[in-house]
Design an enzyme around this catalytic site. Structure first.
Site, PDB file in Angstrom:
ATOM      1  N   HIS A 139      54.441  34.477  23.815  1.00 11.77           N
ATOM      2  CA  HIS A 139      53.139  33.847  24.086  1.00 11.77           C
ATOM      3  C   HIS A 139      52.259  34.696  25.003  1.00 11.77           C
ATOM      4  O   HIS A 139      52.113  34.375  26.183  1.00 11.77           O
ATOM      5  CB  HIS A 139      53.367  32.497  24.772  1.00 11.77           C
ATOM      6  CG  HIS A 139      53.950  31.451  23.878  1.00 11.77           C
ATOM      7  ND1 HIS A 139      53.203  30.711  23.007  1.00 11.77           N
ATOM      8  CD2 HIS A 139      55.220  31.031  23.720  1.00 11.77           C
ATOM      9  CE1 HIS A 139      53.976  29.860  22.355  1.00 11.77           C
ATOM     10  NE2 HIS A 139      55.210  30.037  22.762  1.00 11.77           N
ATOM     11  N   CYS A 171      54.331  32.090  17.915  1.00  9.73           N
ATOM     12  CA  CYS A 171      55.480  31.184  18.024  1.00  9.73           C
ATOM     13  C   CYS A 171      55.561  30.294  16.778  1.00  9.73           C
ATOM     14  O   CYS A 171      55.790  30.787  15.691  1.00  9.73           O
ATOM     15  CB  CYS A 171      55.380  30.384  19.320  1.00  9.73           C
ATOM     16  SG  CYS A 171      56.938  29.607  19.792  1.00  9.73           S
ATOM     17  N   GLU A 208      49.207  34.604  25.259  1.00  9.39           N
ATOM     18  CA  GLU A 208      48.088  33.774  25.739  1.00  9.39           C
ATOM     19  C   GLU A 208      48.405  33.097  27.069  1.00  9.39           C
ATOM     20  O   GLU A 208      47.504  32.582  27.726  1.00  9.39           O
ATOM     21  CB  GLU A 208      47.692  32.729  24.682  1.00  9.39           C
ATOM     22  CG  GLU A 208      48.614  31.517  24.556  1.00  9.39           C
ATOM     23  CD  GLU A 208      49.812  31.751  23.637  1.00  9.39           C
ATOM     24  OE1 GLU A 208      50.146  32.926  23.364  1.00  9.39           O
ATOM     25  OE2 GLU A 208      50.440  30.762  23.225  1.00  9.39           O
TER      26      GLU A 208
END
Lengths: 79, 232
Positions: free
Chosen positions: B204, B87, B206
């Site tokens: 994202h 990002c 994660e």
């Protein structure tokens, strides 16, 4: 001396902000606006008094930080 | 795997990233502030996380790219170190010139906070080896400036040299305009450096690494990295 750096999206780079402004102008009843491009202006107050050196310094600043030359072009004017 | 997460003023996804890295490696990543001039000794993965570094002033990532720590990150990358940017981290990597192109305002002008799907374009990289080529996975995304742009020449090089890591796709893997919500050029969600050691992507992964988060679709990114470091 003062330097004014004008930064614009390069031709061919999508400018959604300009497009949105264009739509808003249309909504306000302004007809005949073919295209809107939105950029930014950065004014620098420089200690340098030599115009050629000031111009060169401002261009270096534009290349290294103020503009992203992948997507933007810039122009430096001294005042 | 000894990882370091770079924290800039305005970074806000560093803890999400730390959870993902610790989950696969069992080791807490070092948090490194932007004013530092060196990475901790022995680091083998540097991560630039998401957020709004320096308030997105001037351009997203423009200020962060000039931070003192970025000189160390550049040296680390030049020595073949693994660098992941997610990002805002991807934006910083492009602003720093470590990856080509730039991230423009989303074509719709809207901030996009939703799930997307990405297709894995190659599986023989340190970032993607735990997927199959062509695999599709879900990932949250949250950005206002994720519209990948590069010139024709760069695009031809990215495609020609196989440096596109991820493309926005439908859950079935189709590359459609509707699946490319931010308007990215050629549906590009993530790219790689020529030596395949630097990867930047907008979504994202994660944030989808634990059943408690709603899934583990993003986990292969991190297990791939762990694996590549274990076998290196």
């Amino acid at each position: 001396m003062k330097a004014r750096v004008t930064i614009m999206p390069k031709n061919g780079v999508l400018d959604p902000q300009g497009k949105a402004i264009g739509h808003a102008l249309e909504g306000l009843g302004f007809s005949g606006v073919a295209e809107v491009r939105a950029g930014k202006v950065i004014e620098l107050e420089l200690a340098e008094t030599d115009p050629a050196k000031a111009q060169a310094a401002a261009e270096d600043m534009a290349r290294r930080l103020l503009a992203n030359t992948v997507i933007e072009s810039f122009r430096v004017e001294l005042a | 795997m000894k990882s370091a997460i770079i924290v800039f003023p305005g970074t806000n996804r560093e803890r999400d990233m730390a959870i993902a890295l610790e989950r696969v490696s069992g080791r807490k990543p070092a948090m490194v502030f932007h004013r530092e001039t060196a990475l901790p000794a022995g680091v083998d993965l540097v991560v630039l996380p998401g957020g709004f570094s320096h308030g997105d002033y001037l351009r997203c990532g423009a200020m962060a790219a000039q931070s003192p720590i970025m000189r160390a990150v550049r040296d680390f990358a030049a020595a073949g170190g693994l660098v992941l940017g997610v990002c805002n981290g991807f934006q910083i990597l492009t602003e720093a010139g470590l990856l080509p192109g730039a991230l423009l305002r989303n074509a719709t002008l809207r901030f996009l906070s939703m799930d997307c799907h990405m297709r894995v374009e190659r599986a023989d990289t340190p970032f993607t080896s735990h997927w199959q080529k062509g695999a599709v996975f879900r990932s949250p995304m949250a950005h206002g400036d994720g519209n990948y742009f590069c010139d024709d020449e760069t695009l031809a090089r990215l495609n020609g040299e196989g440096l596109v890591a991820f493309r926005y796709a439908t859950p079935e893997g189709a590359i459609t305009a509707a699946a490319n919500r931010n308007g990215a050029r050629d549906h590009i969600a993530g790219i790689l450096s020529p030596n395949l050691r630097i990867c930047g992507l907008m979504p994202h992964p994660e944030d989808l690494v634990d059943p408690l988060m709603g899934g583990t679709d993003g986990l292969p990114l991190f297990t791939s990295l762990l694996d590549s470091l274990a076998t290196a």
